[in-house]
Write a protein that holds these residues in place. Sequence first.
Motif, PDB file in Angstrom:
ATOM      1  N   CYS A   7       0.674  -1.243   0.164  1.00 13.33           N
ATOM      2  CA  CYS A   7       0.115   0.373  -0.196  1.00 13.33           C
ATOM      3  C   CYS A   7       0.472   1.040  -0.096  1.00 13.33           C
ATOM      4  O   CYS A   7       1.446   1.163   0.781  1.00 13.33           O
ATOM      5  N   LEU A   8       0.930   2.261  -1.161  1.00 15.19           N
ATOM      6  CA  LEU A   8       2.184   3.024  -1.366  1.00 15.19           C
ATOM      7  C   LEU A   8       1.325   4.336  -0.587  1.00 15.19           C
ATOM      8  O   LEU A   8       1.826   5.244  -0.062  1.00 15.19           O
ATOM      9  N   SER A   9      -0.220   4.567   0.408  1.00 12.47           N
ATOM     10  CA  SER A   9      -0.056   5.384   1.355  1.00 12.47           C
ATOM     11  C   SER A   9       0.569   5.044   2.243  1.00 12.47           C
ATOM     12  O   SER A   9       1.155   6.192   2.740  1.00 12.47           O
ATOM     13  N   THR A  10       0.580   4.210   2.734  1.00 10.98           N
ATOM     14  CA  THR A  10       1.138   3.892   3.934  1.00 10.98           C
ATOM     15  C   THR A  10       3.162   4.126   4.483  1.00 10.98           C
ATOM     16  O   THR A  10       3.427   4.521   5.146  1.00 10.98           O
ATOM     17  N   GLY A  11       3.191   3.172   2.790  1.00  9.07           N
ATOM     18  CA  GLY A  11       4.346   3.776   2.559  1.00  9.07           C
ATOM     19  C   GLY A  11       4.559   5.475   2.376  1.00  9.07           C
ATOM     20  O   GLY A  11       5.839   5.557   3.219  1.00  9.07           O
ATOM     21  N   PHE A  12       4.117   6.067   1.684  1.00 13.48           N
ATOM     22  CA  PHE A  12       4.565   6.856   2.258  1.00 13.48           C
ATOM     23  C   PHE A  12       4.164   7.996   3.573  1.00 13.48           C
ATOM     24  O   PHE A  12       5.081   9.325   3.935  1.00 13.48           O
ATOM     25  N   VAL A  31       0.315  19.018   3.061  1.00 14.67           N
ATOM     26  CA  VAL A  31       1.380  18.687   3.846  1.00 14.67           C
ATOM     27  C   VAL A  31       0.694  16.718   4.647  1.00 14.67           C
ATOM     28  O   VAL A  31      -0.157  17.233   5.118  1.00 14.67           O
ATOM     29  N   SER A  32       1.695  16.674   4.801  1.00 10.44           N
ATOM     30  CA  SER A  32       0.580  14.520   5.173  1.00 10.44           C
ATOM     31  C   SER A  32       1.423  14.505   6.256  1.00 10.44           C
ATOM     32  O   SER A  32       2.003  14.810   6.687  1.00 10.44           O
ATOM     33  N   ASN A  33       0.564  12.301   6.168  1.00  3.33           N
ATOM     34  CA  ASN A  33       0.637  12.651   7.711  1.00  3.33           C
ATOM     35  C   ASN A  33       0.847  13.130   9.270  1.00  3.33           C
ATOM     36  O   ASN A  33       1.277  12.962  10.159  1.00  3.33           O
ATOM     37  N   LEU A  34      -0.824  14.569   9.528  1.00  5.17           N
ATOM     38  CA  LEU A  34      -1.185  15.305   9.811  1.00  5.17           C
ATOM     39  C   LEU A  34      -2.052  15.024  10.764  1.00  5.17           C
ATOM     40  O   LEU A  34      -2.831  14.154  10.657  1.00  5.17           O
ATOM     41  N   GLY A  35      -1.965  15.004  12.153  1.00  8.31           N
ATOM     42  CA  GLY A  35      -3.286  15.948  12.847  1.00  8.31           C
ATOM     43  C   GLY A  35      -2.873  15.995  14.418  1.00  8.31           C
ATOM     44  O   GLY A  35      -2.126  16.304  14.490  1.00  8.31           O
ATOM     45  N   GLU A  66      -5.066   8.162  -0.541  1.00  2.00           N
ATOM     46  CA  GLU A  66      -6.106   9.780  -0.090  1.00  2.00           C
ATOM     47  C   GLU A  66      -5.940   9.341   1.576  1.00  2.00           C
ATOM     48  O   GLU A  66      -6.751  10.127   2.172  1.00  2.00           O
ATOM     49  N   GLY A  67      -5.439   7.776   1.656  1.00  2.00           N
ATOM     50  CA  GLY A  67      -5.402   7.197   3.262  1.00  2.00           C
ATOM     51  C   GLY A  67      -4.333   8.211   3.869  1.00  2.00           C
ATOM     52  O   GLY A  67      -3.708   7.382   5.122  1.00  2.00           O
ATOM     53  N   THR A  68      -3.453   9.385   3.802  1.00  4.16           N
ATOM     54  CA  THR A  68      -1.736   9.752   4.158  1.00  4.16           C
ATOM     55  C   THR A  68      -2.859  10.722   5.188  1.00  4.16           C
ATOM     56  O   THR A  68      -1.585  11.989   5.910  1.00  4.16           O
ATOM     57  N   ARG A  69      -3.742  11.561   5.756  1.00  4.95           N
ATOM     58  CA  ARG A  69      -3.704  12.762   6.139  1.00  4.95           C
ATOM     59  C   ARG A  69      -3.364  13.799   5.857  1.00  4.95           C
ATOM     60  O   ARG A  69      -3.108  14.679   6.491  1.00  4.95           O
TER      61      ARG A  69
END
Length: 376
Positions: free
Chosen positions: A88-93, A165-169, A210-213
């Motif tokens: 899964c590239l979303s998770t890899g990213f 910007v990704s992987n945020l929250g 899309e699953g990268t926040r």
Amino acid sequence: MQESLRGDLDHADKTGPDGLYSAIDDLVRDELRPLTVRIDREGVYPEAVLRGLGQAGAYRQHLPAVAGGAAAGLPGAIRAMARVSQECLSTGFAVWCQDTCAWYLQNAVNDEVREAWIEPLASGTTLGGTGMSNTMKAFAGIEAMRLKGRRVADGYIVNGSLPWVSNLGRGHVFGTQFSLDGELRSVMALVDCDVEGFSLRQAAHFTALEGTRTYACFFEDVFIPDSMVIDHDGAGFLRRSRAGIVLLQLGMGLGIIQSCIDLCREVEPLLGHVNQYLDDRPDLLREELDDASEAAMVLAEDPGEADDDYFCEILRLRLAVSELSLRAAQSAMLHTGARGYLDSAPAQRKLREAYFVAIVTPAIKHLRKELAERGQ
């Protein structure tokens, strides 16, 4: 995991920490694979998987400050990321975001910010992203710096916005740079998503990843204390860390190429008699992946501040992996045929993911610009 996952991507895994790659394989098989379609179609954020990878040690391989004698170095981080990206590239990213945020701290000149944050990031206790796309484009003359800061007592006040910007929250952090009013200088800092004046907004929805926040980030008089400054010399920091930033991205490309080879081979018993007339057959892709993997491991052995010749080699390899990702994904679609169009089919997802490898900063056009300007 598929047999190929134990091939060239981990031929040197015996030098890594005991059990790390086995633990990653288990997480991918048992926790990530059941979520992959939902991550892609519904935008599910695989937070538990990301934290589990941290607990397994996936994020500390390239961090001498916290890895001790068990580190496999940057090559180990690339291999770990490739294993996740193959599924899964979303998770890899998101793994790349986490690795890179921690890499910023590994290269920090400020001991205070490194000592406070590098272990939480390495362990996955804190999740983090990287807001350096605008900075890297600005230093390449592609666009202007979007964040502006001014010096105040004990820190900086920052205003502006970053589009994606990704992987945020909540509870996450990320590294970025801001320019200084009236000065030809930028500052590298770690930003806490919970700080006053900072906000996240979901400004877009994507056809992949899309699953990268991924959020737009807004700074309204955000105070960045000196304790969160990674380097007051942003240009010097980028020179020191750029090789590792770009090299780490190879884990995404190597993983997706391998997965496309697997898809081509899976349909050989049924379609091999007609697929033999296609270009970019799996054996050819396998040879090129072997070459790219070997080059990545060699270049990643010493990713510290380096001369332009070494960095050009990294840029050329990053470009080659982007182009090979596109070819491999197209080949997977053509090899699988109509079944690849199913909305849950891996082949059509890999095609969309491969385009991301080609456009994430530094994109193919960015890489070619940098190489052309260096006379390459």
